[in-house]
Design an enzyme around this catalytic site. Structure first.
Site, PDB file in Angstrom:
ATOM      1  N   GLU A   1     -21.366  25.011  -3.379  1.00 18.00           N
ATOM      2  CA  GLU A   1     -21.125  23.836  -2.813  1.00 18.00           C
ATOM      3  C   GLU A   1     -21.283  23.611  -1.417  1.00 18.00           C
ATOM      4  O   GLU A   1     -21.889  22.677  -0.975  1.00 18.00           O
ATOM      5  CB  GLU A   1     -19.513  23.638  -2.887  1.00 18.00           C
ATOM      6  CG  GLU A   1     -19.015  22.340  -2.405  1.00 18.00           C
ATOM      7  CD  GLU A   1     -19.518  20.960  -2.772  1.00 18.00           C
ATOM      8  OE1 GLU A   1     -20.207  21.124  -3.893  1.00 18.00           O
ATOM      9  OE2 GLU A   1     -19.357  19.913  -2.262  1.00 18.00           O
TER      10      GLU A   1
ATOM     11  N   ASN B   1       0.825  -1.335   0.001  1.00 13.25           N
ATOM     12  CA  ASN B   1      -0.056  -0.185   0.063  1.00 13.25           C
ATOM     13  C   ASN B   1       0.829   1.176   0.042  1.00 13.25           C
ATOM     14  O   ASN B   1       2.002   1.442   0.810  1.00 13.25           O
ATOM     15  CB  ASN B   1      -0.921  -0.122   1.419  1.00 13.25           C
ATOM     16  CG  ASN B   1      -1.628   1.376   1.434  1.00 13.25           C
ATOM     17  OD1 ASN B   1      -1.839   1.979   0.265  1.00 13.25           O
ATOM     18  ND2 ASN B   1      -1.899   2.003   2.439  1.00 13.25           N
TER      19      ASN B   1
ATOM     20  N   GLU C   1     -27.855  17.894   0.880  1.00 14.11           N
ATOM     21  CA  GLU C   1     -28.022  16.388   0.694  1.00 14.11           C
ATOM     22  C   GLU C   1     -27.813  15.606   1.635  1.00 14.11           C
ATOM     23  O   GLU C   1     -28.210  14.230   1.432  1.00 14.11           O
ATOM     24  CB  GLU C   1     -26.872  16.056  -0.559  1.00 14.11           C
ATOM     25  CG  GLU C   1     -25.573  16.354   0.153  1.00 14.11           C
ATOM     26  CD  GLU C   1     -24.416  15.943  -1.147  1.00 14.11           C
ATOM     27  OE1 GLU C   1     -24.824  15.048  -1.823  1.00 14.11           O
ATOM     28  OE2 GLU C   1     -23.336  16.544  -1.294  1.00 14.11           O
TER      29      GLU C   1
HETATM   30  C1  AGP Z   1     -21.545  15.586  -4.074  1.00 11.79           C
HETATM   31  O1  AGP Z   1     -21.637  15.544  -2.736  1.00 11.79           O
HETATM   32  C2  AGP Z   1     -22.820  14.437  -4.522  1.00 11.79           C
HETATM   33  N1  AGP Z   1     -22.507  13.291  -4.113  1.00 11.79           N
HETATM   34  C3  AGP Z   1     -23.231  14.506  -6.001  1.00 11.79           C
HETATM   35  O2  AGP Z   1     -23.434  15.915  -6.356  1.00 11.79           O
HETATM   36  C4  AGP Z   1     -21.885  14.250  -6.993  1.00 11.79           C
HETATM   37  O3  AGP Z   1     -20.788  15.410  -6.918  1.00 11.79           O
HETATM   38  C5  AGP Z   1     -22.244  14.138  -8.389  1.00 11.79           C
HETATM   39  O4  AGP Z   1     -23.075  13.032  -8.400  1.00 11.79           O
HETATM   40  C6  AGP Z   1     -20.942  13.900  -9.374  1.00 11.79           C
HETATM   41  O5  AGP Z   1     -20.528  12.817  -9.050  1.00 11.79           O
HETATM   42  P1  AGP Z   1     -18.964  12.427  -9.849  1.00 11.79           P
HETATM   43  O6  AGP Z   1     -18.029  13.473  -9.425  1.00 11.79           O
HETATM   44  O7  AGP Z   1     -18.690  11.066  -9.357  1.00 11.79           O
HETATM   45  O8  AGP Z   1     -19.284  12.555 -11.369  1.00 11.79           O
END
Ligand code: AGP
Length: 608
Positions: free
Chosen positions: A481, A101, A488
């Site tokens: 953000e 690792n 969420e």
């Molecule tokens: C972020 O906290 C969320 N889980 C979601 O908005 C995420 O950023 C979005 O689904 C994009 O995912 P990815 O970066 O794996 O493409």
């Protein structure tokens, strides 16, 4: 990150190793393997895919008899996930097997040296170099061979090693990557982390840098890199298994927030060489960089928010027009591509359906795509023309934190690289920015240390119904953000608004006590944002301000202030987002939400 496990004792090794690896899948899960001494020779079995594939392949370990063995679950760094690149790696005679690792930084010159001595390689990994190098120095004494390798290898490693000529021993070696050993009445264990051994023992030894452990069935010896024997004291683990997987943190999200200083460092430092920015994986000549006329940045969710930040940073530093699109919009709006258009797709998982579709759409129209991706070997990483990895390691919590921070770093580096090549960034400004980038990990650490104060403030808003995040310029991107983090995982409605736009309608929603988080890190816009704070305050809002240390004038408009260390304004998102992540986290914890697995969500949205 990867997970390593080893066992030597009176029980069959393979089932013990598989059980241990199952507790380390959070450290990596794109491939797995085991090496077990079966009484005559080292038997090796490895497979791409989750650990379950290896379990099925070996019938729970039954096809690999023996009481001495090592195992590995991989998070690919060098070499895409594949059977060949999975660990353990071994020497040509298969008399030495290694699981690793970490990252061997000087593996290329070592590989060249070994090739010149007639060694042959079967994988693209840095780890295979270790197996052959140990073979090269092995003259019958394992400890001597191991310590010679330690003196010649640069980088980070936690190793498990077995020698078919010494089937009564396992060796464990550590430099920078975590490693523990443990013992019970049935044998001795090595592992990357406590969860792998908790089922067997709570008494463990934490191995320090440059230490080597020789484990036998019923005892262990500890050595320095100079082969001097040392004594070590065991530690008794009082965590439960679930807490242990999270390294003692209550949630993966909190653990990953605290990994951000390392994430930023790991994404940044390998790309700064001789005080210059070197992005080998960019695959673009200076001429090609000078030929860029426009950049489309395409992503979803938090990755999109990183892209919005990048618009301000790239346009500000490199003076290249940037358009940022939600992938789900981009793929259907028939975007206008002109000569010199570059497409950047940002994705933590590398599997987001809309982002992958946007990539394919761009390539179909004849445009090259740069992927900024966290998961090595993921679809977007494989299909992009070039990929710049964010070395954040596996991100388990659905709400991204450390990968988002790594995306910002990758985008800052891109902006500075482009700015320098295109003559928009003079040497003084460039070097001052490099200094500011290198200071970010320590500044993030300082902000994370502030968590109790944020938690106390967050507890006041567990019952909130509407929260607004406002800002101008990069502060608006930060607000996006911050708002997503809150909603969420706490399920509280929240929205981000350009501070100057609020008065065009939405300000009607502000009531007595509505929380408005105002982000004011951009000094050039500070007074404007201050006015917007006064506007919402006049309508009853409770104003939380996030601003740079020293901006105490803000206290005349804010009810609660969070000060962040000063950095280059272009990099402010990396710092201002920390208290907002903590705020969202503690509101969700206070509400008793399932922070790591919020309702309705998935870590990777692989459907439209
Ligand atoms: C972020 O906290 C969320 N889980 C979601 O908005 C995420 O950023 C979005 O689904 C994009 O995912 P990815 O970066 O794996 O493409």
């Amino acid at each position: 990150m990867c997970g390593i496990v080893g066992y030597i004792g009176s029980h069959q090794a393979a089932p013990v190793i598989l059980e241990g690896l199952s507790k380390l899948e959070y450290r990596g899960y794109d491939s797995a393997g085991m090496a077990v001494f079966n009484g005559e020779k080292i038997q090796i079995q490895k497979s791409v895919g989750r650990l379950k594939v290896l379990e099925e392949l070996t019938h729970g370990g039954a096809t690999m008899p023996g009481t001495v063995g090592i195992g590995h679950t991989r998070w690919a760094t060098h070499g895409a996930p594949s059977d060949e690149n999975a660990h353990p790696h071994y020497n040509q005679e298969e008399t030495i097997a290694v699981v690793h690792n970490g990252i061997i930084e000087n593996y290329l010159p070592l590989r060249e040296k070994l090739l010149s001595k007639g060694y042959q390689f079967v994988s693209d990994t840095d780890t295979e170099v270790l197996a052959h190098l140990i073979d090269y120095y092995y003259k019958g004494n394992p400890l001597e061979a191991i310590t010679k390798v330690m003196h010649r290898v640069q980088g980070s490693y936690a190793l498990g090693i077995i020698f078919s000529e010494h089937p009564d021993q396992i060796f464990a070696v550590r430099k920078d990557s975590p490693l523990i050993v443990g013992q019970n009445e049935n044998g001795c264990f090595i592992a990357s982390d406590v969860p792998a051994v908790l089922k067997y023992t709570r008494k463990v030894y934490f191995i320090e840098n440059q230490e080597v452990v020789r484990l036998r069935v019923d005892h262990m010896h500890f050595y320095t890199v100079d082969e001097e024997e040392i004594q070590k004291e065991p530690v008794t683990i009082d965590w439960d298994a679930d807490a242990a997987e999270k390294g003692g943190y209550e949630h993966f999200m909190l653990k990953e927030m605290y990994e951000q200083p390392k994430t930023v460092t790991d994404t940044l430092l390998p790309r700064i060489k001789d005080n210059d920015i070197v992005i080998e994986e960019l695959g673009m000549s200076d001429e090609e960089i000078n030929a860029i006329r426009k950049i489309f940045i395409v992503a979803c969710g938090s990755a999109y928010h990183a892209g919005v930040t990048a618009k301000y940073v790239i346009e500000g530093i490199a003076r290249i027009p940037v358009e940022v699109d939600l992938a789900s919009e981009f793929r259907y709006r028939n975007p206008i591509f002109e000569e010199g258009t570059m497409v950047v797709v940002i994705s933590q998982s590398g599997e987001t359906a809309d982002s992958l579709a946007a990539l394919r759409e761009s390539q179909k129209l004849g445009h090259k795509v740069l992927g900024i991706v966290n998961v090595v070997g993921s679809s977007i990483a494989r299909e992009a023309d070039n990929v710049m990895y964010t070395w954040a390691g596996p991100e388990i919590a659905v709400a991204t934190t450390k990968a988002y921070s790594a995306q910002l770093i990758a985008l800052y580096l891109l902006a500075m690289k482009f700015g320098k090549v295109r003559g928009k960034l003079d040497a003084d400004a460039f070097h001052s920015m490099l200094k500011d980038l290198k200071r970010l990990p320590g500044q993030i650490e300082r902000l994370l240390a502030n968590k109790q104060r944020i938690q106390r403030f967050a507890n006041r808003y567990i019952g909130a119904k509407d929260v607004f995040f406002i800002g101008r310029g990069i502060d608006y991107a930060i607000s996006m953000e911050g708002s997503l983090k809150l909603k969420e995982i706490s399920y509280i409605h929240s929205e981000a608004y350009a501070a100057g736009e609020l008065k065009h309608g939405t300000i009607s929603l502000i009531e007595e006590g509505t929380l408005v988080a105002a982000v004011a890190t951009q000094d050039a816009l500070f007074q404007k944002t201050l006015s917007n704070m006064v506007e919402v305050k006049a309508r009853g809002a409770f104003v939380l301000a996030v601003t740079n240390e020293g901006n105490t004038e803000i206290e005349k408009a804010a009810d609660y202030c969070i000060y962040i260390p000063r950095t280059n304004p272009y990099f402010a998102n990396s710092l201002a987002i920390i208290p907002l992540q903590l705020f969202g986290y503690y509101v969700a914890v206070g509400k008793g939400c399932d922070v790591d697995k919020p309702r309705n969500l998935a870590k990777s949205v692989t459907v439209e």
